[in-house]
Design an enzyme around this catalytic site. Sequence first.
Site, PDB file in Angstrom:
ATOM      1  N   HIS A 302      -0.068  -1.330  -0.269  1.00  0.00           N
ATOM      2  CA  HIS A 302      -0.219  -0.190  -0.246  1.00  0.00           C
ATOM      3  C   HIS A 302       0.821   0.719  -0.873  1.00  0.00           C
ATOM      4  O   HIS A 302       1.880   1.430   1.335  1.00  0.00           O
ATOM      5  CB  HIS A 302      -1.039   0.122   1.266  1.00  0.00           C
ATOM      6  CG  HIS A 302      -2.406   1.209   1.291  1.00  0.00           C
ATOM      7  ND1 HIS A 302      -2.389   2.249   0.929  1.00  0.00           N
ATOM      8  CD2 HIS A 302      -3.338   0.313   1.327  1.00  0.00           C
ATOM      9  CE1 HIS A 302      -3.405   2.772   1.413  1.00  0.00           C
ATOM     10  NE2 HIS A 302      -4.314   2.018   0.958  1.00  0.00           N
ATOM     11  N   HIS A 345      -2.078   3.609  11.358  1.00  0.00           N
ATOM     12  CA  HIS A 345      -0.923   4.493  11.321  1.00  0.00           C
ATOM     13  C   HIS A 345      -0.672   5.542  12.564  1.00  0.00           C
ATOM     14  O   HIS A 345      -2.034   5.771  13.059  1.00  0.00           O
ATOM     15  CB  HIS A 345      -2.156   5.234  10.238  1.00  0.00           C
ATOM     16  CG  HIS A 345      -1.068   6.577   9.193  1.00  0.00           C
ATOM     17  ND1 HIS A 345      -1.297   7.059   8.487  1.00  0.00           N
ATOM     18  CD2 HIS A 345      -0.150   6.393   9.543  1.00  0.00           C
ATOM     19  CE1 HIS A 345       0.354   8.290   8.225  1.00  0.00           C
ATOM     20  NE2 HIS A 345       0.928   7.441   9.224  1.00  0.00           N
ATOM     21  N   GLU A 351      -4.124  14.879  10.017  1.00  0.00           N
ATOM     22  CA  GLU A 351      -4.991  14.785   8.673  1.00  0.00           C
ATOM     23  C   GLU A 351      -6.209  15.454   9.702  1.00  0.00           C
ATOM     24  O   GLU A 351      -6.742  14.176  10.155  1.00  0.00           O
ATOM     25  CB  GLU A 351      -4.822  13.168   9.031  1.00  0.00           C
ATOM     26  CG  GLU A 351      -3.366  12.314   8.957  1.00  0.00           C
ATOM     27  CD  GLU A 351      -3.696  11.233   8.137  1.00  0.00           C
ATOM     28  OE1 GLU A 351      -4.330  10.104   8.019  1.00  0.00           O
ATOM     29  OE2 GLU A 351      -2.228  10.630   8.491  1.00  0.00           O
ATOM     30  N   TYR A 360     -16.552   6.254   1.883  1.00  0.00           N
ATOM     31  CA  TYR A 360     -14.679   6.237   1.597  1.00  0.00           C
ATOM     32  C   TYR A 360     -14.118   4.246   2.684  1.00  0.00           C
ATOM     33  O   TYR A 360     -15.000   4.304   3.228  1.00  0.00           O
ATOM     34  CB  TYR A 360     -14.016   7.472   3.460  1.00  0.00           C
ATOM     35  CG  TYR A 360     -12.779   6.820   3.483  1.00  0.00           C
ATOM     36  CD1 TYR A 360     -12.084   7.174   2.203  1.00  0.00           C
ATOM     37  CD2 TYR A 360     -11.934   6.996   4.609  1.00  0.00           C
ATOM     38  CE1 TYR A 360     -10.584   6.821   2.376  1.00  0.00           C
ATOM     39  CE2 TYR A 360     -10.466   6.649   4.691  1.00  0.00           C
ATOM     40  CZ  TYR A 360     -10.619   6.755   3.874  1.00  0.00           C
ATOM     41  OH  TYR A 360      -8.646   6.643   4.025  1.00  0.00           O
ATOM     42  N   HIS A 375      -7.244  13.768  12.751  1.00  0.00           N
ATOM     43  CA  HIS A 375      -6.578  12.434  13.830  1.00  0.00           C
ATOM     44  C   HIS A 375      -5.374  13.555  13.690  1.00  0.00           C
ATOM     45  O   HIS A 375      -4.871  13.189  12.913  1.00  0.00           O
ATOM     46  CB  HIS A 375      -6.105  10.945  12.761  1.00  0.00           C
ATOM     47  CG  HIS A 375      -7.806  10.584  12.598  1.00  0.00           C
ATOM     48  ND1 HIS A 375      -7.866  10.232  11.509  1.00  0.00           N
ATOM     49  CD2 HIS A 375      -8.771  10.412  13.410  1.00  0.00           C
ATOM     50  CE1 HIS A 375      -9.370   9.435  11.303  1.00  0.00           C
ATOM     51  NE2 HIS A 375      -9.573   9.387  12.336  1.00  0.00           N
ATOM     52  N   HIS A 381      -4.894   5.841  14.366  1.00  0.00           N
ATOM     53  CA  HIS A 381      -6.283   5.716  13.112  1.00  0.00           C
ATOM     54  C   HIS A 381      -5.809   5.070  12.772  1.00  0.00           C
ATOM     55  O   HIS A 381      -4.942   4.465  12.035  1.00  0.00           O
ATOM     56  CB  HIS A 381      -6.607   6.775  12.391  1.00  0.00           C
ATOM     57  CG  HIS A 381      -5.799   7.470  12.741  1.00  0.00           C
ATOM     58  ND1 HIS A 381      -4.609   8.426  12.404  1.00  0.00           N
ATOM     59  CD2 HIS A 381      -5.050   7.316  10.208  1.00  0.00           C
ATOM     60  CE1 HIS A 381      -3.495   8.420  11.652  1.00  0.00           C
ATOM     61  NE2 HIS A 381      -4.168   8.056  10.938  1.00  0.00           N
TER      62      HIS A 381
HETATM   63 FE   LIG Z   1      -2.944   8.884   8.147  1.00  0.00          FE
END
Ligand SMILES: [Fe+2]
Length: 449
Positions: A302, A345, A351, A360, A375, A381
């Site tokens: 990713h 993450h 963010e 989403y 976040h 998150h």
């Molecule tokens: Fe993130």
Amino acid sequence: MAVSRPYPEMPRGSGTDLKYLSGFGNEFASEAIPGALPVDQNSPKVCPFGLYAEQLSGTAFTAPRRDNQRSWLYRLRPSVGHDHFEPYATPHDTLNSDFSACISSPNQLRWLPFKSPGDQHDFVDSLFTICGSGSASTKSGFAIHVYALTAGMDDRCLANADGDFLIVPQSGALSIVTEFGHLEVAPGEICVIQRGMRFAVNPVQAEASGYMLEIFSGHFQLPELGPIGANGLAAARHFLSPTAAFEDRVSSYTVIHKFDGRLWGAQQDHSPFDVVAWHGNYAPYKYDLARFCPINAAAFDHPDPSIFTVLTCPSTTPGVAVADFVIFSPRWLVAEHTFRPPYFHRNCMSEFMGLIRGAYDGKRGGFLPGGASLHSCMSPHGVDVATFEAATASSEEPKKIGDEALAFMFETDLVPRVTSHALNAANLDRSYQQCWKGFKAAQIPPAAI
Ligand SMILES: [Fe+2]
């Protein structure tokens, strides 16, 4: 292969007859009346038709040539022809540029869709600041606002001396009048109105709402492409600036000026949109997010979401942004033996996310069009339980995230401070943390220990 969306020839508007100039940071020239633009010099003793020449500087006079931005405007009257500025307050006083008294919270925050304040509000009066950092007076930092307008800016305009606005419509198209000409910006498109430019935002239909990022330093630019090469992501030719348009209208007009975090208003007896011709590389622009060319993993794993950066406002530290504008747009997911949704993450950057339409892929519910999440730096998150379980059980078949979903992120190196009205808003999702409850602990067989 069938193309899901037509790509007509450039330039084009949003179903209107508006003409645009294409390119990012180009040296443009436009005149609403032939012969209105001086050709040989910027400031003739007498301009064509007796117009007044005025320079609008977007960078210091001495900024390096590659960064230098300015435009020359040729107008019916100088823009200085207004009365004294007096302090102006919006009805609900929900616009912030000073974050010193605001709270920075490590809590993961999410808001359900923001609603209109209820009564009639134009763009300026509807502005609602969610968070920000730094200050306009030191020309460092940013602010994130939402708007929900139910009225046009009749005989009012706004200019922001504090920085650039990046407007992200979520519902309802906007008709934006600027000193440089007209822009029409629909959901799925964005526009940038830079520091100092006078503009008025009107809904094309009865109402409109969306998000706005304000940066107190520098200007947005296209990200470097590095090993991607010369093409990909947002192409310079897809950015559209307006063509000159003017009105000679006597009216009781209010010029609202955002300066050092506060609003001021001044009266004048004419429309400020009286620029007959202009040239230069400092001009507002819009961009259709459907034209973004995403790059993604072709085999496994990713990429970091920075691969989807549309525009960036760099800080003085290489590779670190005051703010990036990133989108999660239609694309194929093909990575094999890979967890395809966003990974869990913790980020040294903060963010802020919004959703323009659809669902989403990182959240099954709760993150809704017109809503938002924040976040902050190093707050964990990731996907919710339902999304995790579905993704780990999904097939290896290529999957298309289609036109039905469009999310975006403002990512910043600065620590966002949240306004009290955003923290106390009725639409703050006080159960957000629950979406991460219920993950089963991984079971390590005793023989493996
Ligand atoms: Fe993130």
